[in-house]
Motif scaffolding. Structure first.
Motif, PDB file in Angstrom:
ATOM      1  N   LEU A 101       0.871  -1.176   0.000  1.00 25.90           N
ATOM      2  CA  LEU A 101       0.000   0.000   0.000  1.00 25.90           C
ATOM      3  C   LEU A 101       0.902   1.218   0.000  1.00 25.90           C
ATOM      4  N   THR A 102       0.712   2.103  -0.942  1.00 22.00           N
ATOM      5  CA  THR A 102       1.544   3.293  -1.089  1.00 22.00           C
ATOM      6  C   THR A 102       0.676   4.540  -1.002  1.00 22.00           C
ATOM      7  N   LEU A 103       1.128   5.533  -0.235  1.00 24.64           N
ATOM      8  CA  LEU A 103       0.415   6.797  -0.097  1.00 24.64           C
ATOM      9  C   LEU A 103       1.300   7.946  -0.555  1.00 24.64           C
ATOM     10  N   VAL A 104       0.663   9.047  -0.932  1.00 24.14           N
ATOM     11  CA  VAL A 104       1.399  10.248  -1.301  1.00 24.14           C
ATOM     12  C   VAL A 104       1.915  10.919  -0.038  1.00 24.14           C
ATOM     13  N   ALA A 109       6.177   9.048  -3.275  1.00 23.92           N
ATOM     14  CA  ALA A 109       5.331   7.901  -2.943  1.00 23.92           C
ATOM     15  C   ALA A 109       5.965   7.188  -1.760  1.00 23.92           C
ATOM     16  N   LEU A 110       5.179   6.888  -0.743  1.00 24.46           N
ATOM     17  CA  LEU A 110       5.671   6.268   0.483  1.00 24.46           C
ATOM     18  C   LEU A 110       4.947   4.953   0.723  1.00 24.46           C
ATOM     19  N   ALA A 111       5.700   3.856   0.795  1.00 23.12           N
ATOM     20  CA  ALA A 111       5.110   2.549   1.108  1.00 23.12           C
ATOM     21  C   ALA A 111       4.818   2.491   2.601  1.00 23.12           C
ATOM     22  N   VAL A 112       3.549   2.378   2.964  1.00 20.29           N
ATOM     23  CA  VAL A 112       3.177   2.378   4.384  1.00 20.29           C
ATOM     24  C   VAL A 112       2.835   0.978   4.890  1.00 20.29           C
ATOM     25  N   ALA A 113       2.597   0.040   3.985  1.00 18.68           N
ATOM     26  CA  ALA A 113       2.325  -1.342   4.389  1.00 18.68           C
ATOM     27  C   ALA A 113       2.826  -2.278   3.296  1.00 18.68           C
ATOM     28  N   VAL A 114       3.526  -3.332   3.707  1.00 17.76           N
ATOM     29  CA  VAL A 114       4.089  -4.294   2.762  1.00 17.76           C
ATOM     30  C   VAL A 114       3.834  -5.706   3.291  1.00 17.76           C
ATOM     31  N   TYR A 122      11.299 -17.328  -3.937  1.00 21.63           N
ATOM     32  CA  TYR A 122      11.950 -16.024  -3.904  1.00 21.63           C
ATOM     33  C   TYR A 122      10.926 -14.956  -4.287  1.00 21.63           C
ATOM     34  N   HIS A 123      11.163 -13.753  -3.827  1.00 19.23           N
ATOM     35  CA  HIS A 123      10.308 -12.620  -4.153  1.00 19.23           C
ATOM     36  C   HIS A 123      11.091 -11.336  -3.933  1.00 19.23           C
ATOM     37  N   VAL A 124      10.561 -10.253  -4.413  1.00 24.21           N
ATOM     38  CA  VAL A 124      11.228  -8.960  -4.275  1.00 24.21           C
ATOM     39  C   VAL A 124      11.133  -8.493  -2.827  1.00 24.21           C
ATOM     40  N   ALA A 125      12.275  -8.110  -2.262  1.00 27.49           N
ATOM     41  CA  ALA A 125      12.287  -7.537  -0.913  1.00 27.49           C
ATOM     42  C   ALA A 125      11.850  -6.076  -0.999  1.00 27.49           C
ATOM     43  N   TYR A 126      10.876  -5.718  -0.211  1.00 27.37           N
ATOM     44  CA  TYR A 126      10.291  -4.381  -0.248  1.00 27.37           C
ATOM     45  C   TYR A 126       9.967  -4.037   1.193  1.00 27.37           C
ATOM     46  N   ARG A 127      10.235  -2.852   1.621  1.00 31.99           N
ATOM     47  CA  ARG A 127      10.032  -2.534   3.035  1.00 31.99           C
ATOM     48  C   ARG A 127       9.122  -1.322   3.196  1.00 31.99           C
ATOM     49  N   ALA A 128       8.364  -1.343   4.276  1.00 29.44           N
ATOM     50  CA  ALA A 128       7.566  -0.174   4.630  1.00 29.44           C
ATOM     51  C   ALA A 128       8.516   0.975   4.932  1.00 29.44           C
ATOM     52  N   GLY A 129       8.177   2.145   4.464  1.00 32.68           N
ATOM     53  CA  GLY A 129       9.035   3.307   4.618  1.00 32.68           C
ATOM     54  C   GLY A 129       9.825   3.641   3.366  1.00 32.68           C
ATOM     55  N   PHE A 130       9.797   2.735   2.377  1.00 30.13           N
ATOM     56  CA  PHE A 130      10.495   2.980   1.119  1.00 30.13           C
ATOM     57  C   PHE A 130       9.831   4.140   0.379  1.00 30.13           C
ATOM     58  N   ARG A 131      10.660   5.069  -0.105  1.00 30.27           N
ATOM     59  CA  ARG A 131      10.164   6.235  -0.828  1.00 30.27           C
ATOM     60  C   ARG A 131      10.712   6.259  -2.244  1.00 30.27           C
ATOM     61  N   HIS A 132       9.939   6.803  -3.143  1.00 26.44           N
ATOM     62  CA  HIS A 132      10.425   7.005  -4.502  1.00 26.44           C
ATOM     63  C   HIS A 132       9.589   8.105  -5.157  1.00 26.44           C
TER      64      HIS A 132
END
Length: 213
Positions: A101-104, A109-114, A122-132
Motif C-alpha cells: 500500500l503506497t500513499l502520497v 510515494a511512500l510505502a506504508v504497508a508491505v 523467492y520474491h522482491v524484498a520491499y520494506r515499509a518506509g520505502f520512498r520514490h
C-alpha cells in the motif's frame, strides 16, 4: 452549516486546508479574502492553531502549516496500515508476489504497508518506509494517473525496471477516499506482469478503499 456543526471549527479546518494547498504560505489578508471573514476572525483562528503547533507564522507574517500537522499525520499511517493488511495478505498469497500500500507524502510515494508471500521460493524484498518519486514505479504512476484523470480503462498501471532492475510492478489507485491519495500494487521478479495480476490488483485496491471508508 447546520445546527449540529461548529462554525469556528469549520473555519479553522478551512484555514488548514488553504495553507496545505500553498507552498509559500498566506497572509492574514489573503486568508480573510478567501474565507470571506474579517481579519479579526482570522487572527483569532491563527492564534488558536498556533497554540497547538498546527500553524506557524514566519517573520514576514505569512502563515504556514505547522509541525503539529505532521505529528497528527504520523498517527494516521498505522490506522491505514491495519485496515489494508487483510487485502494485502490475500493479494500477496494469491499472486505470489510482494504486495504494498503506497500513499502520497509530499512529492513522493511512500510505502506504508508491505506483505510478502509465504509460499514462494523467492520474491522482491520491499520494506515499509520505502520512498520514490511519484513518476517512477507502478505505485506512483497509478496515483498520478488517477489524479490527472488519465488512468486507462483496465484501471491499473504496469511498469518494468523503473525502481529495481529485473522487477515488474502493477498498481491500481485508491478511489473514492476524500483527502487520501494512494495505490495498492504488487512487485515481482519478472520480465512482464501476467494478465490476471492487473485485475486482481484492482480488486485489492477496491477492498482497501472500502475498508478505509
Amino acid at each position: 452549516m447546520t445546527a449540529e456543526t461548529s462554525q469556528t471549527l469549520d473555519r479553522g479546518l478551512r484555514v488548514l486546508k488553504l495553507l496545505a494547498d500553498t507552498d509559500h504560505g498566506l497572509t492574514v489578508t489573503e486568508l480573510s479574502n478567501r474565507l470571506g471573514v474579517n481579519r479579526t476572525v482570522v487572527y483569532r483562528l491563527l492564534a488558536t492553531l498556533e497554540q497547538h503547533a498546527l500553524v506557524r507564522r514566519d517573520l514576514g507574517g505569512r502563515a504556514r502549516v505547522g509541525l503539529g500537522v505532521l505529528r497528527l499525520g504520523r498517527q494516521v499511517h498505522p490506522l491505514v496500515r491495519e485496515a489494508a493488511l487483510p487485502a494485502l495478505r490475500s493479494l500477496a498469497e494469491d499472486i505470489g508476489a510482494t504486495a504494498h500500500l503506497t500513499l502520497v507524502d509530499g512529492s513522493e510515494a511512500l510505502a506504508v504497508a508491505v506483505v510478502e508471500p509465504t509460499w514462494t521460493d523467492y520474491h522482491v524484498a520491499y520494506r515499509a518506509g520505502f520512498r520514490h518519486p511519484l513518476d517512477r514505479g507502478a505505485a506512483g504512476r497509478a496515483i498520478l494517473a488517477a489524479r490527472q484523470g488519465t488512468l486507462t480503462d483496465p484501471g491499473y498501471t504496469l511498469t518494468h525496471g523503473e525502481l529495481e532492475a529485473g522487477a515488474s510492478g502493477a498498481a491500481a489507485p485508491l478511489v473514492g477516499i476524500t483527502g487520501l491519495e494512494g495505490s495498492v500494487g504488487v512487485v515481482m521478479l519478472a520480465d512482464a506482469v501476467p494478465e490476471r495480476v492487473g485485475p486482481r490488483v484492482v480488486d485489492a485496491a477496491r477492498e482497501v478503499a472500502d475498508a478505509l471508508r
